[in-house]
Write a protein that holds these residues in place. Structure first.
Motif: not given
Length: 341
Positions: A54, A57-60, A122, A125, A127-130
Motif C-alpha cells: 500500500q 502503490e500510493n507513493d508520489t 498528506d 502519500l 491518498e493514504l492520508s485521506k
C-alpha cells in the motif's frame, strides 16, 4: 523503575475522540483501538508485505530524507560521543528504495537501521492520508488543523525530547513504547546541546534503557516519575504540549501516523526564540539581577494579563493588552529594531 499508570480509554473511534476530557486531564492517555479500522491497520493484520504494498502503490515518488545507522547502535538514534554530530547518516532517497532495502534484510540477524522520520503524510502519500485520518471538528481545530506525519522504518529509538505541539500518535504496524515525562522533569533528563539536534528539538543525552546513574544521578528521579504507554497496532496515544517522550519501535518493520497541532496563533512566534534571547541577555547576569528579572517575567509574562492593565487607561495598553496580529507585528518590528542596533 516504578512508573505512573497511563489512563486507558476504551471504545474510542476516529469520530468520537473526547478532546474536552483529554485537554482537561492534561496528561498522556491511551486511546485503545482508536484506529483499528484504518485500511493500513487492517492491511497490517494480514501481513507486513500488504502494508509495504500500500505504501509503494500510493507513493508520489517525491524524494525524502531517510536516516541510516549501523547495527552497533542497537536501534538507538542519537548523538556521537562528543554531541557534535550523530551516530547515523542522512540521505535523500525514495520511499520505494527504503522499503526494498528493509524487506531485503528481513532474514538477517544483524542489519542496518533505516528510519523515515516525520514525513508529511498528506504530501508524500496523499491518498493514504485521506483514508487513514481522524475527525478534527472540535472548536480547538478551527484555526489549527493538525499536521499528519508518518514514521516508517526498522526498529528505532528516538531519544527523549519534547515537542511544542499537542499530539495524537497512532500505532499502525509494529509495537511501540512511549516513555513520557512531564515538563518539570527537564532538570533530571540531562538535555543535550541546542545545536545540533537530531530532529530540531533538544534530546536527552542519557540512555533510558541502560541508565548510568553515576554520570546522570538525577535520571533516577525522572525514571521514577515516568509514564509508560505500550501501544499495539490500532492504538492511539494523546499527550500534551511540551511533554518529554522517548519512542521505541520494536519490530523489524514499523509504521506510525501522528497528528500535531499548535494551540497558539501563528503570529505569536516561537517561544524558543525567547529562551535563546534570555540566555543571551539574562543568564549570565548577577543572581540578584536575575531574581529581579524573574519577578518582572512573572508579572508581565507568566502572570494574569488582565492584572497588568487593570489600572491603565485603554489608550496606553499597547502590547500589554491581549495580543492580536497587528500588535504582534508592531512588537516584532520594535524587537527587530532593537536587535539590529
Amino acid at each position: 523503575m516504578t512508573a505512573n499508570q497511563v489512563l486507558v480509554l476504551e471504545g474510542i473511534s476516529p469520530d468520537n475522540i473526547p478532546f474536552d476530557d483529554l485537554f482537561a486531564l492534561n496528561k498522556p492517555v491511551i486511546l485503545k483501538g482508536l484506529v483499528n479500522n484504518w485500511p493500513l491497520v487492517q492491511a497490517g493484520k494480514q501481513s507486513v508485505e500488504q502494508v509495504m504494498a500500500q505504501l509503494t502503490e500510493n507513493d508520489t515518488g517525491r524524494p525524502l530524507l531517510a536516516y541510516r545507522a549501523p547495527a552497533h547502535i542497537k536501534s538507538r538514534f542519537g548523538y556521537n560521543d562528543t554531541c557534535t554530530g550523530f551516530n547515523y547518516s542522512s540521505e535523500k532517497t525514495r520511499l520505494s528504495d527504503v522499503l526494498a532495502q528493509i524487506k531485503a534484510g528481513f532474514s538477517d540477524d544483524e542489519h542496518e537501521y533505516l528510519y523515515i522520520n516525520s514525513l508529511r503524510f498528506d504530501q508524500g502519500l496523499p491518498e493514504l492520508s485521506k483514508a487513514n485520518t481522524l475527525n478534527f471538528s472540535h472548536p480547538e481545530f478551527i484555526n489549527n488543523q493538525p499536521v499528519p506525519k508518518i514514521w516508517i522504518g526498522t526498529e528505532s529509538v528516538a531519544a527523549a525530547h519534547f515537542d511544542q505541539p499537542k499530539n495524537v500518535a497512532c500505532c499502525v504496524l509494529g509495537k511501540r513504547r512511549f516513555t513520557l515525562f512531564s515538563p518539570e522533569q527537564v532538570d533530571n533528563l540531562y538535555p543535550g546541546p541546542l545545536s545540533p539536534t537530531p530532529g530540531g528539538q533538544v534530546v536527552t543525552t542519557a540512555n533510558l534503557d541502560e541508565p548510568d546513574f553515576e554520570k546522570f544521578p538525577r535520571l533516577k528521579t525522572a525514571l521514577e516519575n515516568a509514564w509508560i504507554a505500550d501501544l499495539e497496532p490500532g492504538d492511539g496515544l494523546y499527550y500534551p504540549s511540551m511533554w518529554w517522550h522517548e519512542v521505541r519501535a520494536f519490530d523489524r518493520f514499523n509504521v506510525m501516523v501522528n497528528f500535531w497541532w499548535m494551540t497558539a496563533k501563528p503570529y505569536l512566534g516561537n517561544p524558543m526564540d525567547l529562551l535563546m534571547h534570555g540566555m543571551l541577555t539574562l543568564r549570565d547576569k548577577p543572581a540578584e539581577e536575575k531574581a529581579a528579572w524573574r519577578a518582572l517575567f512573572d508579572y508581565y509574562v507568566f502572570g494574569e494579563g488582565e492584572k497588568v492593565i487593570e489600572h491603565l487607561p485603554v489608550e496606553c495598553h499597547g502590547p500589554l493588552a491581549q495580543m492580536d496580529e497587528l500588535s504582534a507585528r508592531r512588537l516584532r518590528a520594535m524587537l527587530l529594531n532593537n536587535l539590529n542596533r
